[in-house]
Design an enzyme around this catalytic site. Structure first.
Site, PDB file in Angstrom:
ATOM      1  N   LYS A  51       0.835  -1.194   0.000  1.00  0.00           N
ATOM      2  CA  LYS A  51       0.000   0.000   0.000  1.00  0.00           C
ATOM      3  C   LYS A  51       0.876   1.253   0.000  1.00  0.00           C
ATOM      4  O   LYS A  51       1.979   1.267   0.526  1.00  0.00           O
ATOM      5  CB  LYS A  51      -0.922   0.019   1.230  1.00  0.00           C
ATOM      6  CG  LYS A  51      -1.880  -1.170   1.292  1.00  0.00           C
ATOM      7  CD  LYS A  51      -2.923  -1.112   0.191  1.00  0.00           C
ATOM      8  CE  LYS A  51      -3.912  -2.263   0.298  1.00  0.00           C
ATOM      9  NZ  LYS A  51      -3.357  -3.564  -0.099  1.00  0.00           N
ATOM     10  N   ASP A  52       0.337   2.313  -0.578  1.00  0.00           N
ATOM     11  CA  ASP A  52       1.050   3.574  -0.752  1.00  0.00           C
ATOM     12  C   ASP A  52       1.380   4.215   0.591  1.00  0.00           C
ATOM     13  O   ASP A  52       0.583   4.161   1.527  1.00  0.00           O
ATOM     14  CB  ASP A  52       0.185   4.511  -1.596  1.00  0.00           C
ATOM     15  CG  ASP A  52       0.988   5.614  -2.262  1.00  0.00           C
ATOM     16  OD1 ASP A  52       1.572   6.430  -1.533  1.00  0.00           O
ATOM     17  OD2 ASP A  52       1.028   5.646  -3.500  1.00  0.00           O
ATOM     18  N   ARG A  53       2.541   4.851   0.660  1.00  0.00           N
ATOM     19  CA  ARG A  53       2.915   5.569   1.883  1.00  0.00           C
ATOM     20  C   ARG A  53       2.206   6.911   1.978  1.00  0.00           C
ATOM     21  O   ARG A  53       1.761   7.313   3.051  1.00  0.00           O
ATOM     22  CB  ARG A  53       4.433   5.787   1.932  1.00  0.00           C
ATOM     23  CG  ARG A  53       4.899   6.450   3.212  1.00  0.00           C
ATOM     24  CD  ARG A  53       6.403   6.577   3.260  1.00  0.00           C
ATOM     25  NE  ARG A  53       6.909   7.502   2.249  1.00  0.00           N
ATOM     26  CZ  ARG A  53       8.188   7.821   2.106  1.00  0.00           C
ATOM     27  NH1 ARG A  53       9.103   7.246   2.881  1.00  0.00           N
ATOM     28  NH2 ARG A  53       8.560   8.669   1.182  1.00  0.00           N
ATOM     29  N   GLN A  54       2.115   7.621   0.854  1.00  0.00           N
ATOM     30  CA  GLN A  54       1.498   8.946   0.844  1.00  0.00           C
ATOM     31  C   GLN A  54      -0.013   8.823   0.670  1.00  0.00           C
ATOM     32  O   GLN A  54      -0.589   9.212  -0.336  1.00  0.00           O
ATOM     33  CB  GLN A  54       2.118   9.799  -0.274  1.00  0.00           C
ATOM     34  CG  GLN A  54       3.610   9.978  -0.168  1.00  0.00           C
ATOM     35  CD  GLN A  54       4.033  10.599   1.169  1.00  0.00           C
ATOM     36  OE1 GLN A  54       3.340  11.435   1.735  1.00  0.00           O
ATOM     37  NE2 GLN A  54       5.188  10.181   1.671  1.00  0.00           N
TER      38      GLN A  54
END
Length: 350
Positions: free
Chosen positions: A89-92
């Site tokens: 999953k995306d960090r931002q």
């Protein structure tokens, strides 16, 4: 592993692929704030409540999945290999996903002691089996695009077509690293110019090469207008599962399912083995391999096996709403689908 930059013998890999519905309807800002990109992993089953694996549903912001897995290993005092997850999953963004921690014969750790800014444990339940990669059903997205400039009517028309027909199932650009760097590293790996002992890093390079080849084939079919239509020799795949229909068993009933959008064409994820497609479709896929022999032979030598991926992605429950110059989107994708591939059909976010 060497960090030297690629030399002149390393080709440039284009990350530009054709769009299906006439190009972008405008421009917009994406992910200006983490709350502009909310992802909720849909596990697709309920942990059973007993077993040696502790399943944790965690909401995170500002952290990537692999970092969090390492933190969980330290907190639970286990080896990192005993912590698993289904998808990255995306960090931002604000994301919710499941992790599994193998704790045979051990009690649950004190959940209240796991404190880290940007993290929140939502659920903890036991399960008898390990949480494996790609096992989740899909992901639910809530996206806010800011400062839209363009043709709102054209954008709505594109959204209506995507809701009805789907969109090209491209792998997202994040798969290829910054400026496509993972592709250059994959090629250097295949040529024997570097050695990669880290299994996770090696897997990233192999996946990048496979994904780029798939996108190239899909791009050809988008340009030809047959990315979502049956061609003689296609190997059709069902939506909702991994079932395929052999090319030599396509009959009137199967063609009817195409029209009803229960099936769509598939493309190759390159590796060892014979292509299962027939006629002109197989020839097109062989020509792709002939144009990129280093990538294809490298994947085969690395032990990858021929697999298939649907050429069409569907955005279930797609809805949209304008709030001034902001566009709010909500939809669900099956595991392996990229929200960024949907967005690129609509707007330029660069």
């Amino acid at each position: 592993m060497s960090n030297r930059t690629a030399d002149a013998s390393t080709p440039t890999f284009s990350l530009e692929w054709p769009r299906a519905y006439g190009g972008c309807a405008g421009r917009a800002e994406f992910k200006r704030e983490p709350a502009d990109f909310v992802v909720e992993e849909q596990l697709g089953f309920e942990p059973e409540g007993e077993g040696e694996h502790l399943f944790l549903q965690i909401e995170k912001q500002g952290h990537n999945t692999e970092w969090l897995a390492r933190q969980l290993a330290k907190w639970c005092e286990v080896h990192p290999r005993d912590v698993s997850f289904s998808g990255l999953k995306d960090r931002q963004a604000i994301t919710t996903q499941w992790f599994g921690v193998q704790l045979p014969g051990r009690p649950d750790p004190d959940l209240s002691a796991f404190e880290e800014p940007g993290l929140r444990i939502l659920q903890a339940r036991r399960h008898p089996r390990k949480l494996r990669r790609g096992v989740h059903r899909g992901n639910r997205f809530r996206i806010r695009l800011r400062r839209f400039e363009g043709d709102a009517d054209a954008l709505v028309a594109q959204l209506q077509r995507i809701a009805e027909e789907g969109y090209p199932n491209y792998f997202g650009e994040q798969r290829f690293g910054f400026a496509g760097g993972n592709l250059g590293e994959a090629l250097r790996l295949f040529r024997g110019e570097i050695r990669v002992r880290d299994r996770a890093r090696r897997s990233i390079y192999l996946s990048a090469a496979r994904s780029w080849l798939f996108n190239q084939l899909l791009a050809e079919r988008v340009e030809a207008g047959c990315w979502n239509r049956y061609r003689e020799g296609d190997l059709p795949g069902f939506f909702g599962n991994q079932s395929l229909v052999r090319a030599d068993r396509v009959d009137e009933d199967i063609l009817a399912k195409f029209e009803q959008r229960e099936l769509c064409p598939t493309g190759p994820l390159w590796g060892r083995g014979e292509l299962s497609t027939g006629d002109g479709v197989a020839e097109q896929e062989r020509q792709l391999a002939a144009r990129h022999p280093d990538l294809c032979s490298g994947l085969e030598a690395a032990g990858m096996k021929q697999e298939r991926r649907r050429l069409v992605a569907r955005a279930a429950g797609l809805s949209w709403n304008f709030e001034g110059d902001e566009l709010l989107l909500s939809f669900e994708l099956e595991s392996g689908g990229y929200a960024t591939a949907l967005l690129r059909e609509l707007v330029d976010t660069e």
